[in-house]
Enzyme design. Structure first.
Site, PDB file in Angstrom:
ATOM      1  N   ARG A 122       2.233  -0.336  -5.001  1.00  0.00           N
ATOM      2  CA  ARG A 122       2.112  -1.790  -4.892  1.00  0.00           C
ATOM      3  C   ARG A 122       1.433  -2.215  -3.609  1.00  0.00           C
ATOM      4  O   ARG A 122       1.560  -1.569  -2.577  1.00  0.00           O
ATOM      5  CB  ARG A 122       3.461  -2.460  -5.027  1.00  0.00           C
TER       6      ARG A 122
ATOM      7  N   GLY B 242       0.824  -1.199   0.000  1.00  0.00           N
ATOM      8  CA  GLY B 242       0.000   0.000   0.000  1.00  0.00           C
ATOM      9  C   GLY B 242       0.853   1.241   0.000  1.00  0.00           C
ATOM     10  O   GLY B 242       0.587   2.190   0.732  1.00  0.00           O
ATOM     11  N   HIS B 243       1.899   1.223  -0.836  1.00  0.00           N
ATOM     12  CA  HIS B 243       2.792   2.370  -0.948  1.00  0.00           C
ATOM     13  C   HIS B 243       3.567   2.296  -2.263  1.00  0.00           C
ATOM     14  O   HIS B 243       3.479   1.314  -2.988  1.00  0.00           O
ATOM     15  CB  HIS B 243       3.762   2.430   0.235  1.00  0.00           C
ATOM     16  N   ALA B 244       4.291   3.364  -2.522  1.00  0.00           N
ATOM     17  CA  ALA B 244       5.170   3.429  -3.693  1.00  0.00           C
ATOM     18  C   ALA B 244       6.530   3.910  -3.222  1.00  0.00           C
ATOM     19  O   ALA B 244       6.659   4.486  -2.138  1.00  0.00           O
ATOM     20  CB  ALA B 244       4.612   4.396  -4.741  1.00  0.00           C
ATOM     21  N   TYR B 245       7.531   3.660  -4.046  1.00  0.00           N
ATOM     22  CA  TYR B 245       8.881   4.157  -3.788  1.00  0.00           C
ATOM     23  C   TYR B 245       9.259   5.159  -4.882  1.00  0.00           C
ATOM     24  O   TYR B 245       8.970   4.927  -6.051  1.00  0.00           O
ATOM     25  CB  TYR B 245       9.913   3.033  -3.815  1.00  0.00           C
TER      26      TYR B 245
END
Length: 141
Positions: A99, A52-55
């Site tokens: 993702r 539940g995040h992106a980089y």
């Protein structure tokens, strides 16, 4: 900025043996980055969602060493679900992708190889901020 089709399943070498099979991963040979960090996710309770995040910078390669799970990749416009259930396949996730991981089977084990050291400033945890970040990058801001 990279699009959803940059995320892809990569097949790893498989050495078959009646005593048990073997697979391996070599940086810059099987995956397109130098491995700087590795971590694993395990004992995920039924129904839980991970990620539940992106980089902004980090790239990842995700392998289901045991069991199965789904990885949802999102580029801000399109979404794609990848089901991982074989230890000789892995999912390459380029930077700048949202993702999530879900549908973990009992006793599943996810190995994640990363291109950067852990850096809290590299994470985007809010989906709307992620879409703004993608728009800024796409517009050259």
């Amino acid at each position: 900025m990279k699009k959803i089709n940059c995320a892809k399943i990569l097949e790893l070498p498989k050495i078959l043996d009646r005593r048990g099979n073997l697979s391996f991963i070599e940086e810059t040979n099987h995956i397109p980055f130098k491995i700087v960090r590795s971590y694993w996710i395990y004992d995920v309770p039924g129904g839980e969602v991970r990620g539940g995040h992106a980089y902004k910078k980090n790239q990842e390669f995700i392998v289901a060493l045991s069991g199965s799970f789904d990885v949802i990749i999102d580029d801000g416009e399109n979404r794609k679900v990848f089901s991982l259930n074989r230890s000789y396949y892995g999912l390459y996730v380029p930077s700048g992708m949202w993702r999530q991981m879900r549908n973990f089977s009992t006793n599943s084990l996810a190995l994640i190889l990363a291109s950067t050291l852990y850096d809290p400033a590299d994470y985007i945890f809010d989906y709307e901020q992620f879409k703004e970040y993608r728009n800024e990058k796409n517009n050259g801001l």
